[in-house]
Enzyme design. Structure first.
Site, PDB file in Angstrom:
ATOM      1  N   GLY A  86      43.284  76.080  28.272  1.00  0.00           N
ATOM      2  CA  GLY A  86      43.417  74.698  27.803  1.00  0.00           C
ATOM      3  C   GLY A  86      43.636  74.668  26.314  1.00  0.00           C
ATOM      4  O   GLY A  86      43.965  75.690  25.698  1.00  0.00           O
ATOM      5  N   ASN A  87      43.493  73.534  25.711  1.00  0.00           N
ATOM      6  CA  ASN A  87      43.558  73.433  24.248  1.00  0.00           C
ATOM      7  C   ASN A  87      42.614  72.347  23.781  1.00  0.00           C
ATOM      8  O   ASN A  87      41.989  71.657  24.591  1.00  0.00           O
ATOM      9  CB  ASN A  87      44.999  73.205  23.776  1.00  0.00           C
ATOM     10  CG  ASN A  87      45.567  71.922  24.322  1.00  0.00           C
ATOM     11  OD1 ASN A  87      45.109  70.835  23.997  1.00  0.00           O
ATOM     12  ND2 ASN A  87      46.580  72.036  25.191  1.00  0.00           N
ATOM     13  N   ARG A  88      42.505  72.196  22.478  1.00  0.00           N
ATOM     14  CA  ARG A  88      41.451  71.335  21.920  1.00  0.00           C
ATOM     15  C   ARG A  88      41.855  69.872  21.760  1.00  0.00           C
ATOM     16  O   ARG A  88      41.168  69.109  21.105  1.00  0.00           O
ATOM     17  CB  ARG A  88      41.008  71.879  20.567  1.00  0.00           C
ATOM     18  CG  ARG A  88      40.405  73.266  20.636  1.00  0.00           C
ATOM     19  CD  ARG A  88      39.823  73.627  19.293  1.00  0.00           C
ATOM     20  NE  ARG A  88      39.610  75.047  19.147  1.00  0.00           N
ATOM     21  CZ  ARG A  88      38.581  75.703  19.659  1.00  0.00           C
ATOM     22  NH1 ARG A  88      37.668  75.060  20.354  1.00  0.00           N
ATOM     23  NH2 ARG A  88      38.464  76.994  19.466  1.00  0.00           N
TER      24      ARG A  88
END
Ligand code: CTP
Length: 407
Positions: free
Chosen positions: A216-218
């Site tokens: 995922g990412n932030r």
């Protein structure tokens, strides 16, 4: 889309500053928006820019004195003050700001200021030490206390060669400031996107490795959610394709939330809805790669390293750019860490966008995990607009305003 300055009567007060040449650009922009412009100049301003230039552009005689030589005519500042829907003073020098703050009325510009019942906008222009001097800051505060609108100064190279705050805001920024003020004032103008169907992507995507792990990412989705709210507030019907995040837009009948998890799901949901949309704004941080295979069961720890084979996801924005019609508008985002403007411009062209919103991770307070953002907009007409650091809600409004006024 609406134009809040059309038909407005604007007094443009020009003071003696190197930045006075920008008054010519401002006049052109105001006239282009179909505003009526009456220019008032201080005596000093006439040394920096010719009244003839400004009277030609505004199609009205410029006023710089109480009396016109040889014509026995008195320029009635009270009438001028009552005529105007807005009084914009740009550039406003330190000296004129001090005169206005103390109520001196020793020229026609300052006298008209005292007579004006309309909103007054002051766009300061001076050197950085003058701008930061407590006397100037006190005067600015006095003007604010008297319900005047202060256009934020620009930051950068100054005529003195110094670098810092004090520059006159760019004419396009001043125009936007005025337009936003009038839009807030007029309830009908708040519906600048009435009848538009806006499709927005927001948030991260999660690419599953196995039932418990993902790539995922932030991204929090905050920027795209704020855009959905800002578009709905302008009367648009909004579809928000939202990746996995706990944040949701404030409940609004005009916002449909379509929750998705993966890049493929976001692609499908967005592409399916695009033919029905008039505007697409893709703010999601979509994974560029996804595991080639997803295990149905939890992958067990082994003694050796684990190699994940990743395959490219589809670029949703580029796909929409390739199918968009001449009537549809498409806006993308670019998150960059280096060669920011060059990279953003390449994306703008490659993905066939109307404009791209650039945020650089080098700017403190911008990008993921911040409640604020600092953006630059680059558009397909080669216009560029810089904005200061603001809350993501305020940035969303700027983006929507850009859309309304430029496309
Ligand atoms: N975007 C998209 N689908 C993808 C990747 C990106 O719709 N699979 C959109 C984003 O929502 C954003 C824009 O494309 O509006 C730019 O994304 P970004 O990741 O900055 O650019 P990329 O084209 O992926 O290029 P790079 O990662 O190499 O900078």
């Amino acid at each position: 889309m609406s134009n809040s300055l059309s038909g407005k009567k604007i007094l443009l007060g020009v003071c003696g500053s190197i930045a006075a040449y920008k008054a010519a650009i401002l006049t052109r922009l105001l006239v282009k928006q179909k505003a009526e412009v009456q220019i008032l100049m201080t005596e000093a301003a006439t040394h920096f820019i010719s009244p003839l230039t400004l009277s030609t552009l505004s199609k009205r005689s410029v006023i710089s004195r109480f009396f016109d030589d040889g014509h026995e005519q008195w320029n009635n500042h009270v009438e001028l003050g009552l005529w105007a829907d807005a009084f914009l003073i740009a550039p406003a020098t330190g000296s004129t700001i001090a005169r206005l703050a103390t109520g001196m009325c020793n020229d026609v510009l300052a006298a008209t200021y005292l007579s004006a019942r309309c909103p007054v906008f002051v766009a300061p222009a001076m050197d950085l030490d003058m701008w930061q001097h407590p006397a100037t800051q006190r005067n600015i505060q006095l003007l604010k206390d008297a319900s005047n609108q202060i256009v934020p100064v620009g930051n950068g190279e100054l005529a003195s060669g110094l670098n810092g705050p004090g520059r006159l805001a760019e004419p396009e920024e001043i125009m936007l400031f005025l337009q936003q003020f009038f839009e807030k004032q007029s309830p009908t103008k708040q519906q600048a996107l009435k009848g538009e169907k806006v499709l927005i992507t927001a948030g991260p995507t999660y690419e599953p490795i196995d039932p418990v792990r993902f790539i995922g990412n932030r991204s929090s989705g905050r920027m795209g959610i704020a855009l959905a709210e800002a578009a709905a507030a302008q009367g648009a019907q909004v579809s928000l394709v939202l990746g996995p995040t706990d944040l949701r837009p404030a409940s609004h009948a005009a916002i449909e939330v379509v929750p998705v998890q993966t890049a493929q799901q976001m692609f499908d949901a967005t592409v399916q809805r695009f033919p029905n949309a008039t505007i697409g704004i893709l703010a999601a941080a979509v994974a560029d790669y996804t595991p080639l295979e997803t295990s149905d069961v939890k992958i067990k720890k082994k003694t050796s390293d684990l190699v994940l084979h990743l395959t490219k996801t589809k670029d949703i924005l580029a796909h929409l750019g390739s199918i968009k019609t001449a009537q549809q508008r498409l806006v993308g985002f670019a998150l960059e860490t280096n060669n920011e403007e060059e990279n953003a411009h390449k994306k703008l062209v490659k993905k066939n966008l109307d404009f791209i919103v650039l945020n650089s991770l080098r700017n403190k307070g911008a990008g993921f995990r911040h409640k604020t953002n600092q953006i630059t907009i680059l558009d397909r007409h080669n216009n560029k607009q810089y904005y200061e650091l603001k809350s993501k809600e305020a940035v969303a409004q700027d983006i929507i305003q850009y859309l309304v006024h430029h496309f």
